[in-house]
Design an enzyme around this catalytic site. Structure first.
Site, PDB file in Angstrom:
ATOM      1  CG  HIS A 120      -1.952   0.989   1.320  1.00 44.74           C
ATOM      2  ND1 HIS A 120      -1.697   2.308   1.629  1.00 44.74           N
ATOM      3  CD2 HIS A 120      -3.290   0.891   1.138  1.00 44.74           C
ATOM      4  CE1 HIS A 120      -2.834   2.984   1.637  1.00 44.74           C
ATOM      5  NE2 HIS A 120      -3.821   2.155   1.326  1.00 44.74           N
ATOM      6  CG  ASP A 197       0.409  -2.657   6.071  1.00 46.72           C
ATOM      7  OD1 ASP A 197      -0.465  -2.619   6.957  1.00 46.72           O
ATOM      8  OD2 ASP A 197       0.254  -2.163   4.940  1.00 46.72           O
ATOM      9  CD  GLN A 200      -6.695  -4.730   4.221  1.00 47.23           C
ATOM     10  OE1 GLN A 200      -7.632  -5.471   4.506  1.00 47.23           O
ATOM     11  NE2 GLN A 200      -6.875  -3.466   3.894  1.00 47.23           N
ATOM     12  CE  LYS A 223      -7.166  -0.120   6.074  1.00 49.27           C
ATOM     13  NZ  LYS A 223      -8.083   0.146   4.948  1.00 49.27           N
ATOM     14  CB  CYS A 363      -3.616   3.084  -1.795  1.00 50.54           C
ATOM     15  SG  CYS A 363      -4.852   4.353  -1.476  1.00 50.54           S
TER      16      CYS A 363
END
Length: 409
Positions: A120, A197, A200, A223, A363
């Site tokens: 991202h 990251d 997700q 999220k 993104c």
């Protein structure tokens, strides 16, 4: 998992354009259960005050609720200490904190920063800036045809010159679950720090930062059922201690003189200004909700849905699915395109049926170029989604080309 959770989400239980809403954009942001909305409302109705700054009842309560959120997050991700939890407004700010506080201070000319082509922009552009400013080299691990980082890429790209490896746990475009434990081990073997990251992954599966041995993990609350405006940077205490503050001002200081200042201890030195206590309260309630559901149940439900979606969409002519179809290596994100129909048109047509998907580059411009496409349609799933949502998606997709004059072809 049955459909009993749907009723907990007010936004899901409505009609859009005369159809039952099928919300399939949870990779962008999740809907909020009533319990989270109530927790935030209760805070603002009853306990709103500035934390860490008052000796009166409301301020003490606000401080307790804010610091309790830190404990809850610590336990949820398996961190050692609450001081390893830094609150930010989102994952983007989290990566900027790491880039400017760690990268700008501990990266030198000729050092290498390694990321994947699937990152991202939040985990890509900050490292571009660090590399440019410090004279470092930004290197990419590329994906194979299934959208996976191969062992060869890990071995060849992470070298003795590597000082930072920053990689997504789960691709927000392809849903690929990257071999992050292997990547982290390789980074540490050459003396580099490993950044994950988790935007997700942490909302969708059980993640233990201690087991992974990541040096930093970044994720956003919105999220994972909480309000927007609250995010988390987990960092190993020894690394946070040596990093300078990212922002300067109120509440992050120890003492201030006319020409000098000393700063508060970790994590407070990274939390300048009035913080989002309401967001932290919402994040606490969101984690409570997810714990009650059970993260293993969340993951299993999403795998069942994405497996079903792959099956249904594979039956439709002129639909191309991107990334691996190996469910063991895939989270609840599915990117696809419809032949000769721009993703934005697909999204608009689906909206007329009450179906919400994301269309665009997500993104992730470099990944799109690597895949030799400009954009994709993306359906992403969460605990409130059902197979009926996917059936509605599949039926609507069968009609998208007809809308644009392609007849039954």
């Amino acid at each position: 998992m049955n459909n009993k959770y749907v009723i907990d989400f007010p936004a899901i239980n409505q009609q859009v354009n005369g159809h039952r809403l099928a919300y399939l954009d949870s990779a962008a942001t999740t809907q909020k259960p009533a319990s989270v909305i109530k927790a935030v409302n209760d805070y603002y109705n009853l306990f709103n005050a500035n934390p860490h700054r008052g000796a009166y009842y409301l301020s003490v309560k606000a401080t307790e609720m804010y610091e309790n959120a830190r404990e809850v997050v610590k336990d949820f991700i398996g961190a050692d200490k609450s001081k390893e939890i830094v609150f930010v407004k989102n994952a983007t700010e989290g990566f900027n904190l790491l880039a400017y506080s760690y990268g700008m201070n501990f990266i030198s000319e000729g050092d290498e920063i390694v990321i994947s082509i699937a990152e991202h922009h939040s985990n890509l552009v900050p490292w571009q800036q660090v590399a440019k400013a410090r004279g470092a080299v930004l290197k990419y691990m590329y994906l194979n045809e299934d959208g996976i980082i191969s062992d060869d890429e890990i071995e060849n790209k992470i070298t003795e010159k590597t000082k930072i490896v920053s990689v997504t746990h789960v691709s927000n475009v392809l849903g690929t679950i990257n071999p992050v434990k292997k990547i982290i081990e390789k980074a540490h073997s050459v003396g580099a720090i490993a950044i994950l990251d988790g935007a997700q992954s942490i909302p969708h599966m059980k993640v233990n930062v201690k087991d992974l041995d990541a040096d930093f993990v970044v994720f956003s609350g919105h999220k994972m059922l909480s309000p927007m405006g609250i995010g988390v940077v987990y960092g190993k205490e020894k690394l946070l201690e040596k990093m300078p503050p990212f922002m300067f001002g109120g509440d992050m200081i120890e003492y201030v003189w006319e020409q000098e200042a000393t700063f508060a201890e970790v994590p407070f030195k990274f939390e300048g200004g009035t913080q989002n206590v309401g967001g932290a309260v919402g994040l606490t309630a969101a984690i409570k909700y997810l714990n009650e559901v059970g993260m293993q149940n969340v993951e299993e439900h999403e795998k069942e849905l994405v497996s079903y979606a792959i099956e249904k969409l594979s039956e439709i002519p002129h639909v191309t699915i991107y990334g691996t179809k190996d469910i063991d290596k895939k989270a609840g994100v599915l990117s696809f395109n419809v032949d000769e129909v721009h993703p934005h048109d697909v999204s608009t047509i689906l909206d007329s049926y009450g179906i919400a998907i994301r269309a665009g580059h997500h993104c992730a411009n470099p990944l799109m170029r690597h895949m030799k496409i400009n954009a994709t349609c993306r359906a992403s799933f969460y605990i409130y989604n059902t197979k009926e949502d996917i059936d509605a998606l599949a039926e609507a997709l069968k009609n998208t080309r007809k809308w644009l004059g392609y007849g039954s072809k």
